[in-house]
Design a protein around this motif. Structure first.
Motif, PDB file in Angstrom:
ATOM      1  N   LEU A   1      10.660 -28.658  -4.094  1.00 43.70           N
ATOM      2  CA  LEU A   1      10.581 -27.849  -2.724  1.00 43.70           C
ATOM      3  C   LEU A   1      10.763 -26.391  -3.022  1.00 43.70           C
TER       4      LEU A   1
ATOM      5  N   CYS B   1       6.142 -33.968   5.975  1.00 47.87           N
ATOM      6  CA  CYS B   1       7.446 -34.635   6.258  1.00 47.87           C
ATOM      7  C   CYS B   1       6.886 -35.960   6.704  1.00 47.87           C
TER       8      CYS B   1
ATOM      9  N   VAL C   1      13.519 -28.777   5.999  1.00 46.85           N
ATOM     10  CA  VAL C   1      12.098 -28.412   5.399  1.00 46.85           C
ATOM     11  C   VAL C   1      11.818 -26.997   5.961  1.00 46.85           C
TER      12      VAL C   1
END
Ligand SMILES: Nc1nc2c(ncn2[C@@H]2O[C@H](COP(=O)(O)OP(=O)(O)OP(=O)(O)O)[C@@H](O)[C@H]2O)c(=O)[nH]1
Ligand SMILES: [Mg+2]
Length: 632
Positions: free
Chosen positions: A87, A102, A119
């Motif tokens: 990420l 997600c 996120v």
């Protein structure tokens, strides 16, 4: 000369699947990409990043990354770090993802939504996928997708990871998206805060969202609750676990006997037919003694391996396995291991290599190394052919009590010996390594029970069969042919009185080795077969078949191995060989995997030495005791 590293990133867009463990990322990955990655109903199944392709049309495709599950973006273990690095764009050889999916377990939004916030904060474009929407509906959890999307300021779609068109909404969304850099809008970065206050703040945000969507009641699955009252009962639970395992081993013997007989007959027929067709000579000897005797001797164990995996897959998919970890946590704790080690050790029953890789989920380094060191003591499926051959040849097929067979019981004892050996070694290792870290109580999620999907089970079995047959066709075939050569040349001199194999390279080497193994009751045929058996355990079965086929009566070339050894070996020798296989590190790929996972030679060296010493000791004691009891 200094090394120059050039990273080459394919130009295709990259999508990363991120979510809590067990939320169904791999199931969706498999649906989208046609992949066959491992899926199971417990946390920590995926420990590596895996890549697949999703085709937008016949030429254009998107790269999709399946990642290990994470609870937060503050990694504690190796597998979580893999996800975080991807990420952050720090993963070696990989660019920062263009889009993050997600994946949320729709039945547990409270915990799953926190990750979405984390996120989002990273500033990556993101789509929220409400997976397991079927289970949520069944339980009466109604989620207003449009409102959730408005609350999160993110696109939200629903999916079902276990249904063949369960990814339809996602596919539609992909086809309407513009994957150019400009097309994917990054989210606004929230300002930096201290970690603690951020966790608290996220909890408040999630609570607020759930309240506004009328989802703030916790709805548990009543069935899982009811089942757990029995299966996790402090006394009944462990008893049921033992009964389940015991029945599995019984089934391995009783259910497999018919298909095994069929395979045995087929190979014998093939050996005899081809033997008659071919003229006498080295080609016939190679094909009949080397290839057919060798491969046939091992393929016959395929049904047993599949039956064992059938049960393991059902236990995995139903969600029972982490319960077993919970039940055994105290036992593991008493030898200094945490319940975290349970799943890696359990994977080692299939093969130590995935087990060793699964130790990435263990955050404490000492625990991880100890788990790696004892993983090869779990009985892997490659030992099954060896155990099975010896049990069938030496243990009478009789009833012990109420339909419980002696053969299945002995198999159970062998599995148990490996486990007990592992616990003792773990306890010793704990005493000799300093442990400054505190023991952490097991914090493991108990997933809800699911009915195992037939498709997943069939795919799992198919993969097992392919792995097994590939090993038979690959490593095993090469080694068997090599051994056939060593056992056939040089040929016996004119006027020789003993079987020709005794004059061959294999015969000479075997006799030399037999000096080392004589004290534990191995003859020279076993000693020579142990060498190719270092590459993989089941190779010893084909190696013995080849050695005895070459040495045997040429008239009846494809005679089965079992009657030969039951005639020529004493029960003491057979028991000693069984003890050897419980402990000996007869598997080079495992050693290589340990080197790869620990990054040094020290751990594999310690593993090799202690396992060989242990195996020799166990066989010595077994053999001597058997002789004392008059089994020689
Ligand atoms: N009923 C139902 N079960 C699902 C769904 N998606 C996944 N599952 C099941 O949920 C379990 C977990 O699925 P996985 O795909 O292995 O989950 P994962 O997120 O990859 O898990 P880790 O790799 O451990 O992080 C498996 O038993 C799946 O069969 C779904 O939409 N509905
Ligand atoms: Mg997974």
């Amino acid at each position: 000369m200094s090394e120059v590293k050039i990273n080459f990133y394919p130009k295709e867009p990259l999508i990363a699947l991120v979510g809590n463990p067990n939320s169904g990322k791999t199931s969706l990955f498999n649906l989208l990409t046609g992949g066959k990655q491992k899926v199971a109903n417990y946390a920590g199944v995926t420990v590596e990043r895996k890549e697949g392709k999703f085709f937008l049309d016949s030429q254009k495709f998107i790269r999709i990354l399946d990642l290990p599950g994470v609870y937060s973006l503050y990694p504690r273990s190796l597998d979580e770090r893999i996800t975080c690095n991807v990420l952050l764009g720090k993963a070696e050889g990989e660019k920062k993802p263009d889009l993050v999916l997600c994946i949320l377990d729709a039945t547990n939004l409270r915990r799953n939504l926190r990750l979405v916030l984390a996120v989002k904060r990273m500033g990556l474009p993101c789509i929220v996928v409400l997976n397991m929407i079927d289970l949520a509906k069944k339980r009466g959890i109604e989620i207003d997708v449009a409102r959730l999307s408005a609350e999160l300021e993110l696109p939200v779609v629903t999916s079902i990871g276990v249904k063949s068109k369960g990814d339809e909404n996602l596919r539609q969304m992909f086809s309407s998206m513009d994957f150019s850099k400009q097309g994917l809008k990054s989210l606004q970065l929230l300002e930096e805060e201290s970690q603690l206050s951020r966790v608290e703040a996220d909890n408040l945000i999630v609570q607020g969202i759930l309240k506004r969507l009328d989802l703030d009641k916790i709805i548990l699955d009543p069935l899982s609750d009811r089942l757990d009252r029995y299966l996790l009962h402090p006394i009944l639970g462990p008893i049921l676990l033992m009964v389940i395992l015991f029945l599995v081993f019984q089934a391995v013997f009783t259910w497999a006997s018919l298909p095994m007989d069929l395979i045995k007959e087929a190979t014998e027929w093939l050996g005899n037919t081809i033997g008659e067709l071919l003229p006498d000579g080295w080609v016939r000897s190679l094909i009949v003694h080397g290839v057919i005797a060798g491969a046939g001797g091992v393929i016959v164990f395929l049904p047993q391996i599949l039956i064992l995996f059938f049960f393991i897959l059902i236990l995995e998919e139903s969600g029972y396995l982490p319960r077993a970890a919970y039940l055994l946590d105290r036992l593991m704790g008493s030898v200094g291991l945490s319940g975290r080690s349970f799943i890696p050790l359990l994977s080692s029953f299939a093969c130590a290599i995935p087990g060793i890789m699964a130790t990435r989920t263990i955050s404490n380094t000492r625990d991880r190394i100890v788990t790696i060191l004892i993983a090869p003591l779990m009985t892997c499926s490659a030992r099954l052919p060896v155990y099975s051959l010896l049990i069938a040849a030496f243990i009478p097929n009789k009833d012990l009590w109420m339909g419980i067979g002696l053969q299945g019981f002995v198999l159970f004892i062998l599995y148990l010996s490996g486990i007990i050996g592992a616990l003792i070694i773990a306890w010793i290792l704990k005493r000799f390594t300093s442990n400054k870290t505190q023991m952490h109580p097991l914090l493991m999620e108990l997933p809800e029970y699911h009915l195992p999907g037939i498709k997943n089970i069939l795919i799992g079995l198919w993969q097992r069969a392919i792995i097994f047959l590939n090993r038979v066709g690959g490593t095993l075939m090469v080694l068997t042919i090599g051994l056939w050569f060593l056992a056939s040349y040089p040929a016996a001199p004119l006027g020789a009185t003993k079987p020709s194999i005794e004059y061959s390279f294999a015969g000479m080497l075997g006799k030399l080795l037999a000096k080392v193994f004589e004290p534990i009751g191995f003859n020279w045929e076993i000693s020579i077969a142990l060498i190719p058996g270092m590459a993989a355990r089941e190779v010893i079965v084909s190696a013995l078949s080849t050695v005895y086929a070459v040495a045997g009566n040429p008239e009846n070339a494809s005679e089965a191995l079992m009657p030969i050894i039951s005639h020529q070996w004493s029960l003491a020798t057979a028991l000693s060989l069984l003890a050897w296989f419980v402990f000996a590190p007869q598997c080079l790929s495992t050693i290589a995997a340990v080197k790869r996972e620990t990054g040094n030679y020290k751990v594999p060296f310690i593993m090799l030495s202690y396992l060989f010493a242990l195996a020799y000791f166990a066989s010595f004691v077994t053999y001597r005791l058997a002789l004392i009891w008059g089994l020689g």
